[in-house]
Write a protein that holds these residues in place. Structure first.
Motif, PDB file in Angstrom:
ATOM      1  N   GLU A 299      56.556   4.483 -15.853  1.00 19.67           N
ATOM      2  CA  GLU A 299      55.543   5.436 -16.315  1.00 19.67           C
ATOM      3  C   GLU A 299      54.873   6.143 -15.142  1.00 19.67           C
ATOM      4  O   GLU A 299      54.695   7.370 -15.156  1.00 19.67           O
ATOM      5  CB  GLU A 299      54.488   4.714 -17.158  1.00 19.67           C
ATOM      6  N   THR A 300      54.506   5.381 -14.111  1.00 20.91           N
ATOM      7  CA  THR A 300      53.879   5.979 -12.935  1.00 20.91           C
ATOM      8  C   THR A 300      54.844   6.920 -12.233  1.00 20.91           C
ATOM      9  O   THR A 300      54.465   8.022 -11.813  1.00 20.91           O
ATOM     10  CB  THR A 300      53.416   4.882 -11.962  1.00 20.91           C
ATOM     11  N   TYR A 301      56.091   6.491 -12.106  1.00 27.58           N
ATOM     12  CA  TYR A 301      57.092   7.356 -11.469  1.00 27.58           C
ATOM     13  C   TYR A 301      57.227   8.679 -12.216  1.00 27.58           C
ATOM     14  O   TYR A 301      57.240   9.756 -11.597  1.00 27.58           O
ATOM     15  CB  TYR A 301      58.452   6.661 -11.407  1.00 27.58           C
ATOM     16  N   ASN A 302      57.326   8.627 -13.530  1.00 28.43           N
ATOM     17  CA  ASN A 302      57.531   9.849 -14.314  1.00 28.43           C
ATOM     18  C   ASN A 302      56.360  10.815 -14.172  1.00 28.43           C
ATOM     19  O   ASN A 302      56.547  12.039 -14.128  1.00 28.43           O
ATOM     20  CB  ASN A 302      57.751   9.499 -15.787  1.00 28.43           C
ATOM     21  N   LYS A 303      55.151  10.285 -14.088  1.00 25.11           N
ATOM     22  CA  LYS A 303      53.982  11.138 -13.869  1.00 25.11           C
ATOM     23  C   LYS A 303      54.000  11.724 -12.461  1.00 25.11           C
ATOM     24  O   LYS A 303      53.730  12.911 -12.262  1.00 25.11           O
ATOM     25  CB  LYS A 303      52.698  10.335 -14.090  1.00 25.11           C
ATOM     26  N   ALA A 304      54.314  10.873 -11.494  1.00 19.30           N
ATOM     27  CA  ALA A 304      54.250  11.308 -10.097  1.00 19.30           C
ATOM     28  C   ALA A 304      55.311  12.350  -9.771  1.00 19.30           C
ATOM     29  O   ALA A 304      55.050  13.314  -9.051  1.00 19.30           O
ATOM     30  CB  ALA A 304      54.400  10.097  -9.176  1.00 19.30           C
ATOM     31  N   ILE A 305      56.524  12.173 -10.285  1.00 22.87           N
ATOM     32  CA  ILE A 305      57.607  13.089  -9.904  1.00 22.87           C
ATOM     33  C   ILE A 305      57.340  14.493 -10.432  1.00 22.87           C
ATOM     34  O   ILE A 305      57.766  15.489  -9.818  1.00 22.87           O
ATOM     35  CB  ILE A 305      58.979  12.559 -10.385  1.00 22.87           C
ATOM     36  N   ILE A 306      56.620  14.608 -11.539  1.00 18.94           N
ATOM     37  CA  ILE A 306      56.262  15.938 -12.049  1.00 18.94           C
ATOM     38  C   ILE A 306      55.362  16.649 -11.046  1.00 18.94           C
ATOM     39  O   ILE A 306      55.577  17.821 -10.706  1.00 18.94           O
ATOM     40  CB  ILE A 306      55.573  15.821 -13.425  1.00 18.94           C
ATOM     41  N   GLU A 307      54.348  15.942 -10.557  1.00 17.44           N
ATOM     42  CA  GLU A 307      53.450  16.554  -9.572  1.00 17.44           C
ATOM     43  C   GLU A 307      54.154  16.808  -8.255  1.00 17.44           C
ATOM     44  O   GLU A 307      54.017  17.880  -7.652  1.00 17.44           O
ATOM     45  CB  GLU A 307      52.218  15.679  -9.340  1.00 17.44           C
ATOM     46  N   TYR A 308      54.934  15.830  -7.790  1.00 15.47           N
ATOM     47  CA  TYR A 308      55.520  15.950  -6.463  1.00 15.47           C
ATOM     48  C   TYR A 308      56.712  16.901  -6.418  1.00 15.47           C
ATOM     49  O   TYR A 308      57.123  17.328  -5.341  1.00 15.47           O
ATOM     50  CB  TYR A 308      55.879  14.566  -5.918  1.00 15.47           C
ATOM     51  N   SER A 309      57.243  17.270  -7.548  1.00 21.66           N
ATOM     52  CA  SER A 309      58.293  18.299  -7.563  1.00 21.66           C
ATOM     53  C   SER A 309      57.718  19.670  -7.231  1.00 21.66           C
ATOM     54  O   SER A 309      58.456  20.577  -6.824  1.00 21.66           O
ATOM     55  CB  SER A 309      58.977  18.336  -8.933  1.00 21.66           C
ATOM     56  N   GLU A 310      56.407  19.812  -7.362  1.00 22.90           N
ATOM     57  CA  GLU A 310      55.746  21.081  -7.045  1.00 22.90           C
ATOM     58  C   GLU A 310      54.875  20.988  -5.788  1.00 22.90           C
ATOM     59  O   GLU A 310      54.434  22.011  -5.266  1.00 22.90           O
ATOM     60  CB  GLU A 310      54.872  21.523  -8.234  1.00 22.90           C
ATOM     61  N   ARG A 311      54.636  19.791  -5.310  1.00 23.51           N
ATOM     62  CA  ARG A 311      53.801  19.591  -4.122  1.00 23.51           C
ATOM     63  C   ARG A 311      54.627  19.885  -2.868  1.00 23.51           C
ATOM     64  O   ARG A 311      55.825  19.588  -2.815  1.00 23.51           O
ATOM     65  CB  ARG A 311      53.289  18.151  -4.113  1.00 23.51           C
ATOM     66  N   GLU A 312      54.001  20.474  -1.861  1.00 28.54           N
ATOM     67  CA  GLU A 312      54.731  20.899  -0.662  1.00 28.54           C
ATOM     68  C   GLU A 312      54.384  20.030   0.545  1.00 28.54           C
ATOM     69  O   GLU A 312      53.264  19.538   0.676  1.00 28.54           O
ATOM     70  CB  GLU A 312      54.434  22.366  -0.349  1.00 28.54           C
ATOM     71  N   PHE A 313      55.380  19.864   1.401  1.00 28.84           N
ATOM     72  CA  PHE A 313      55.199  19.174   2.679  1.00 28.84           C
ATOM     73  C   PHE A 313      56.246  19.718   3.633  1.00 28.84           C
ATOM     74  O   PHE A 313      57.438  19.774   3.293  1.00 28.84           O
ATOM     75  CB  PHE A 313      55.368  17.659   2.523  1.00 28.84           C
ATOM     76  N   SER A 314      55.824  20.106   4.822  1.00 32.18           N
ATOM     77  CA  SER A 314      56.768  20.608   5.809  1.00 32.18           C
ATOM     78  C   SER A 314      56.242  20.297   7.205  1.00 32.18           C
ATOM     79  O   SER A 314      55.123  20.681   7.550  1.00 32.18           O
ATOM     80  CB  SER A 314      56.977  22.118   5.661  1.00 32.18           C
ATOM     81  N   ASP A 315      57.033  19.596   7.999  1.00 30.75           N
ATOM     82  CA  ASP A 315      56.642  19.288   9.375  1.00 30.75           C
ATOM     83  C   ASP A 315      57.856  18.709  10.104  1.00 30.75           C
ATOM     84  O   ASP A 315      58.923  18.516   9.497  1.00 30.75           O
ATOM     85  CB  ASP A 315      55.478  18.296   9.411  1.00 30.75           C
ATOM     86  N   PHE A 316      57.692  18.425  11.376  1.00 28.77           N
ATOM     87  CA  PHE A 316      58.785  17.823  12.146  1.00 28.77           C
ATOM     88  C   PHE A 316      58.196  16.987  13.274  1.00 28.77           C
ATOM     89  O   PHE A 316      57.029  17.133  13.649  1.00 28.77           O
ATOM     90  CB  PHE A 316      59.715  18.903  12.719  1.00 28.77           C
ATOM     91  N   PHE A 317      59.020  16.096  13.802  1.00 28.69           N
ATOM     92  CA  PHE A 317      58.674  15.350  15.003  1.00 28.69           C
ATOM     93  C   PHE A 317      59.942  15.079  15.780  1.00 28.69           C
ATOM     94  O   PHE A 317      61.050  15.158  15.247  1.00 28.69           O
ATOM     95  CB  PHE A 317      57.948  14.042  14.661  1.00 28.69           C
ATOM     96  N   VAL A 318      59.794  14.791  17.054  1.00 31.96           N
ATOM     97  CA  VAL A 318      60.936  14.467  17.906  1.00 31.96           C
ATOM     98  C   VAL A 318      61.093  12.960  17.961  1.00 31.96           C
ATOM     99  O   VAL A 318      60.157  12.236  18.309  1.00 31.96           O
ATOM    100  CB  VAL A 318      60.765  15.044  19.321  1.00 31.96           C
ATOM    101  N   LEU A 319      62.272  12.485  17.608  1.00 27.76           N
ATOM    102  CA  LEU A 319      62.545  11.046  17.624  1.00 27.76           C
ATOM    103  C   LEU A 319      63.183  10.673  18.964  1.00 27.76           C
ATOM    104  O   LEU A 319      64.299  11.091  19.257  1.00 27.76           O
ATOM    105  CB  LEU A 319      63.485  10.670  16.478  1.00 27.76           C
ATOM    106  N   ASN A 320      62.454   9.920  19.758  1.00 31.67           N
ATOM    107  CA  ASN A 320      62.994   9.486  21.051  1.00 31.67           C
ATOM    108  C   ASN A 320      63.003   7.976  21.218  1.00 31.67           C
ATOM    109  O   ASN A 320      63.412   7.468  22.251  1.00 31.67           O
ATOM    110  CB  ASN A 320      62.228  10.139  22.209  1.00 31.67           C
TER     111      ASN A 320
END
Length: 200
Positions: A149-170
């Motif tokens: 139930e929690t997953y189904n609610k969350a995936i609806i919101e997070y399918s429209e929520r944005e996140f964009s960034d990067f980092f260097v893995l060393n």
């Protein structure tokens, strides 16, 4: 802390320790992901979201503790074959119906690293330990072990929520635990050699 890899429930009775190889973001991106995890916990009343620090799981091993030094040396030798690389994080997805995560937009360097780590299996099997488990879909978890139930609610919101960034893995981080402890113990850092012209 608990992780997504599954093992036979009697591994601890065989005198084996669980080792986890992780990629951690830099401080800036880590803080940004941590805030996302806190938002998830508050919005969906899911404390599991903040139980773990931001990371990308690369590999999981079950070995005897006496093998640790040699394991570290062999992983470092494998890391020496691959240069540092930029990790691009882009928006969210999920594993139905139990986990929400941030997508890794450029999974190929992780897959190459996992392929190189397959070289450890002869060493591991020779010591009567199960084969390593390697990531096939690298991602940065926001929350897992969710009920449907929690997953189904969350995936609806997070399918429209944005996140964009990067980092260097060393560098990578190796952790371990045995059956007596729930907390992971830090073992060591493994380093990827620098790459010139990383962004060219």
């Amino acid at each position: 802390m608990k992780y997504a890899f599954n093992h036979s429930p009697d591994w601890y009775q065989q005198g084996l320790w669980e080792y986890m190889l992780l990629a951690n973001p830099d401080e800036r991106v880590g803080e940004k992901v941590r805030l996302e995890k806190e938002y998830f916990e508050g919005k969906f009343e899911a404390e599991i979201a903040t139980k773990t620090l931001p990371h990308i799981t690369i590999a999981n091993f079950l070995i005897k503790e006496r093998m640790e030094d040699l394991l570290c040396k062999r992983i470092q030798n494998i890391c020496n074959l691959q240069c540092s690389f930029a990790v691009a994080l882009n928006n969210f997805s999920g594993f139905p119906s139990h986990a929400i995560f941030i997508r890794v937009q450029n999974p190929q360097p992780f897959r190459q690293l996992a392929k190189n780590l397959e070289r450890l299996d002869d060493f591991i099997k020779t010591n009567d330990c199960p084969p390593s488990q390697l990531v096939s879909k690298p991602h940065m978890t926001i929350a897992r072990q969710l009920d449907e139930e929690t997953y189904n609610k969350a995936i609806i919101e997070y399918s429209e929520r944005e996140f964009s960034d990067f980092f260097v893995l060393n560098q990578l981080t190796l952790l371990k635990r045995d059956s007596r402890y729930q907390k992971w113990q830090h073992v060591t850092h493994l380093y990827l050699p620098p790459e010139r012209n990383l962004f060219n």
